[in-house]
Motif scaffolding. Sequence first.
Motif, mmCIF file in Angstrom:
data_model
loop_
_atom_site.group_PDB
_atom_site.id
_atom_site.type_symbol
_atom_site.label_atom_id
_atom_site.label_comp_id
_atom_site.label_asym_id
_atom_site.label_seq_id
_atom_site.Cartn_x
_atom_site.Cartn_y
_atom_site.Cartn_z
ATOM 1 N N VAL A 1 121.787 69.350 101.038
ATOM 2 C CA VAL A 1 120.582 69.819 99.957
ATOM 3 C C VAL A 1 120.870 69.448 98.540
ATOM 4 N N HIS A 3 120.863 69.893 94.926
ATOM 5 C CA HIS A 3 120.987 70.953 94.212
ATOM 6 C C HIS A 3 120.065 71.000 92.804
ATOM 7 N N ASP A 4 119.933 72.146 92.444
ATOM 8 C CA ASP A 4 118.969 72.192 90.974
ATOM 9 C C ASP A 4 119.871 72.232 89.865
ATOM 10 N N TRP A 20 117.657 63.468 101.778
ATOM 11 C CA TRP A 20 117.668 64.988 101.872
ATOM 12 C C TRP A 20 116.628 65.740 100.896
ATOM 13 N N THR A 21 116.149 66.669 101.458
ATOM 14 C CA THR A 21 115.020 67.445 100.834
ATOM 15 C C THR A 21 115.222 68.904 100.957
ATOM 16 N N LYS A 22 114.787 69.774 100.384
ATOM 17 C CA LYS A 22 114.743 71.210 100.168
ATOM 18 C C LYS A 22 113.208 71.644 100.164
ATOM 19 N N SER A 23 113.019 72.730 100.847
ATOM 20 C CA SER A 23 111.624 73.407 100.942
ATOM 21 C C SER A 23 111.415 74.067 99.378
ATOM 22 N N ILE A 26 116.499 76.497 94.778
ATOM 23 C CA ILE A 26 117.736 77.284 94.847
ATOM 24 C C ILE A 26 117.761 78.327 94.073
#
Length: 83
Positions: A1, A3-4, A20-23, A26
């Motif tokens: 994932v 990270h921010d 990779w992505t995140k919805s 974080i």
Amino acid sequence: VPHDAHGSTMPSSAVADMGWTKSAPITYMDDVVAAAVPVNLHVGCMGLPPASHDSVDSIPPMPTGGNLDNKRIAAGTTMYYPV
């Protein structure tokens, strides 16, 4: 994932570049939480060298030993190997 950014940390784009992505962003929790983690030390791999000079897989235990993750093996335990 991916990270921010958080605090002084600036993440690289290496993970996102792999697709990779995140919805959602974080959420970081910076509050210290009192926690006690029990420690139960145990052995991982132990044994004798096999008769062969070839490489061996240590994951399945063999008559000479191998991967023996067992919390009951501790100081004072006697182990018997066929020699």
